[in-house]
Design an enzyme around this catalytic site. Sequence first.
Site, PDB file in Angstrom:
ATOM      1  N   SER A 103      97.326 117.005  21.209  1.00 32.35           N
ATOM      2  CA  SER A 103      98.659 117.622  21.164  1.00 32.35           C
ATOM      3  C   SER A 103      98.917 118.309  19.828  1.00 32.35           C
ATOM      4  CB  SER A 103      99.730 116.574  21.439  1.00 32.35           C
ATOM      5  OG  SER A 103      99.550 116.045  22.729  1.00 32.35           O
TER       6      SER A 103
ATOM      7  N   LYS B 130     104.463 108.358  14.663  1.00 32.56           N
ATOM      8  CA  LYS B 130     104.468 109.823  14.669  1.00 32.56           C
ATOM      9  C   LYS B 130     105.907 110.345  14.661  1.00 32.56           C
ATOM     10  CE  LYS B 130     100.115 110.158  17.194  1.00 32.56           C
ATOM     11  NZ  LYS B 130      99.433 110.522  18.430  1.00 32.56           N
TER      12      LYS B 130
ATOM     13  N   ARG C  92      87.987 110.713  25.132  1.00 32.46           N
ATOM     14  CA  ARG C  92      87.488 112.084  25.135  1.00 32.46           C
ATOM     15  C   ARG C  92      86.127 112.205  24.471  1.00 32.46           C
ATOM     16  NH1 ARG C  92      92.430 113.999  21.926  1.00 32.46           N
ATOM     17  NH2 ARG C  92      92.097 111.834  21.304  1.00 32.46           N
TER      18      ARG C  92
ATOM     19  N   HIS D 184      95.805 115.347  29.431  1.00 28.28           N
ATOM     20  CA  HIS D 184      96.586 114.203  29.911  1.00 28.28           C
ATOM     21  C   HIS D 184      96.766 114.268  31.430  1.00 28.28           C
ATOM     22  CE1 HIS D 184      98.526 114.532  25.693  1.00 28.28           C
ATOM     23  NE2 HIS D 184      97.818 113.416  25.674  1.00 28.28           N
TER      24      HIS D 184
HETATM   25  N1  COA Z   1      93.874 115.093  26.545  1.00 32.95           N
HETATM   26  C1  COA Z   1      94.395 115.658  25.469  1.00 32.95           C
HETATM   27  N2  COA Z   1      94.802 114.952  24.405  1.00 32.95           N
HETATM   28  C2  COA Z   1      94.687 113.635  24.471  1.00 32.95           C
HETATM   29  C3  COA Z   1      94.144 112.973  25.571  1.00 32.95           C
HETATM   30  C4  COA Z   1      93.717 113.777  26.648  1.00 32.95           C
HETATM   31  N3  COA Z   1      93.193 113.246  27.722  1.00 32.95           N
HETATM   32  N4  COA Z   1      94.160 111.661  25.319  1.00 32.95           N
HETATM   33  C5  COA Z   1      94.669 111.499  24.114  1.00 32.95           C
HETATM   34  N5  COA Z   1      94.987 112.683  23.595  1.00 32.95           N
HETATM   35  C6  COA Z   1      95.493 112.963  22.260  1.00 32.95           C
HETATM   36  C7  COA Z   1      96.966 112.899  22.185  1.00 32.95           C
HETATM   37  O1  COA Z   1      97.538 114.151  22.453  1.00 32.95           O
HETATM   38  C8  COA Z   1      97.160 112.488  20.759  1.00 32.95           C
HETATM   39  O2  COA Z   1      97.046 113.630  19.938  1.00 32.95           O
HETATM   40  P1  COA Z   1      97.887 113.779  18.620  1.00 32.95           P
HETATM   41  O3  COA Z   1      97.451 112.665  17.713  1.00 32.95           O
HETATM   42  O4  COA Z   1      97.511 115.120  18.151  1.00 32.95           O
HETATM   43  O5  COA Z   1      99.335 113.647  18.979  1.00 32.95           O
HETATM   44  C9  COA Z   1      95.981 111.601  20.474  1.00 32.95           C
HETATM   45  O6  COA Z   1      95.024 111.951  21.395  1.00 32.95           O
HETATM   46  C10 COA Z   1      96.206 110.138  20.657  1.00 32.95           C
HETATM   47  O7  COA Z   1      97.466 109.947  21.052  1.00 32.95           O
HETATM   48  P2  COA Z   1      98.030 109.178  22.313  1.00 32.95           P
HETATM   49  O8  COA Z   1      97.058 109.066  23.414  1.00 32.95           O
HETATM   50  O9  COA Z   1      99.330 109.784  22.644  1.00 32.95           O
HETATM   51  O10 COA Z   1      98.159 107.811  21.738  1.00 32.95           O
HETATM   52  P3  COA Z   1      98.953 107.460  20.502  1.00 32.95           P
HETATM   53  O11 COA Z   1      97.929 106.963  19.579  1.00 32.95           O
HETATM   54  O12 COA Z   1      99.863 108.508  20.021  1.00 32.95           O
HETATM   55  O13 COA Z   1      99.873 106.342  21.125  1.00 32.95           O
HETATM   56  C11 COA Z   1     100.380 104.153  21.914  1.00 32.95           C
HETATM   57  C12 COA Z   1      99.378 105.111  21.295  1.00 32.95           C
HETATM   58  C13 COA Z   1     101.746 104.712  22.101  1.00 32.95           C
HETATM   59  C14 COA Z   1      99.828 103.794  23.254  1.00 32.95           C
HETATM   60  C15 COA Z   1     100.390 102.952  20.966  1.00 32.95           C
HETATM   61  O14 COA Z   1     100.816 103.362  19.695  1.00 32.95           O
HETATM   62  C16 COA Z   1     101.274 101.844  21.452  1.00 32.95           C
HETATM   63  O15 COA Z   1     100.934 101.145  22.355  1.00 32.95           O
HETATM   64  N6  COA Z   1     102.463 101.681  20.817  1.00 32.95           N
HETATM   65  C17 COA Z   1     103.405 100.644  21.181  1.00 32.95           C
HETATM   66  C18 COA Z   1     103.408  99.508  20.172  1.00 32.95           C
HETATM   67  C19 COA Z   1     102.316  98.537  20.466  1.00 32.95           C
HETATM   68  O16 COA Z   1     102.292  97.864  21.464  1.00 32.95           O
HETATM   69  N7  COA Z   1     101.381  98.443  19.520  1.00 32.95           N
HETATM   70  C20 COA Z   1     100.254  97.576  19.664  1.00 32.95           C
HETATM   71  C21 COA Z   1      99.145  98.286  20.395  1.00 32.95           C
HETATM   72  S1  COA Z   1      97.645  98.022  19.561  1.00 32.95           S
END
Ligand code: COA
Length: 174
Positions: free
Chosen positions: A135, A48, A97, A24
């Site tokens: 994560s 989550k 990624r 990140h």
């Molecule tokens: N390095 C390491 N890990 C990474 C990474 C990087 N560069 N990029 C992503 N990840 C990992 C994260 O750690 C996470 O791992 P986990 O599942 O083990 O926790 C995973 O990839 C994806 O998670 P993240 O990037 O945190 O996205 P998310 O899917 O948890 O969250 C939101 C996505 C919050 C952006 C999305 O749910 C959202 O926008 N929510 C708001 C409601 C909304 O508007 N919804 C409509 C959107 S379609």
Amino acid sequence: MSKLIPSGKTAIYPGTFDPVTYGHVDVAKRAAQLFDRVIICVAVNTLKTPLFSGKERVDLIEEAMKDITNIEVEQFEGLLVDYALKKKASAIVRGLRAVSDFEYEFQMALTNRKLCKDIDTVFLMPHEKYTYLNSTIVREIARFGGDVSEFVPPHVKDKLIHKFRDAKTKDGRK
Ligand code: COA
């Protein structure tokens, strides 16, 4: 020559960040070089169940980004595009990624575009050494006492150790 990404722009970098990893940090630093202002927004109402509270996750990211002056960190809830509009952001930054990320990210980017046509999603690739990282893996290693030094900054590692030590102490008291 036309600019691909205009200057004077704000981008938001959303995620759960439970906890923030070097992957990140890598993406955020790249975004900070492309945009004038980057707001890392920590989602507190995803499906989550995070290990760390919203405030803890914000504090951990702030410490990790303390040397980068154009990055801010906030919590957000609700729709991402509403938050982006409130912050006058023109772009959403997401890390890509591997190919396995693509389908989910593609769906999310197009959904967000449908909800608000003025906000584009920009995908940035972290350094290849972080492509396998997420994560959940970091939490899993830390939970069983493994060394996460290569994956997270030292203050995040310390916080993970304390979190799982506290959880064990509580379990022991039951
Ligand atoms: N390095 C390491 N890990 C990474 C990474 C990087 N560069 N990029 C992503 N990840 C990992 C994260 O750690 C996470 O791992 P986990 O599942 O083990 O926790 C995973 O990839 C994806 O998670 P993240 O990037 O945190 O996205 P998310 O899917 O948890 O969250 C939101 C996505 C919050 C952006 C999305 O749910 C959202 O926008 N929510 C708001 C409601 C909304 O508007 N919804 C409509 C959107 S379609």
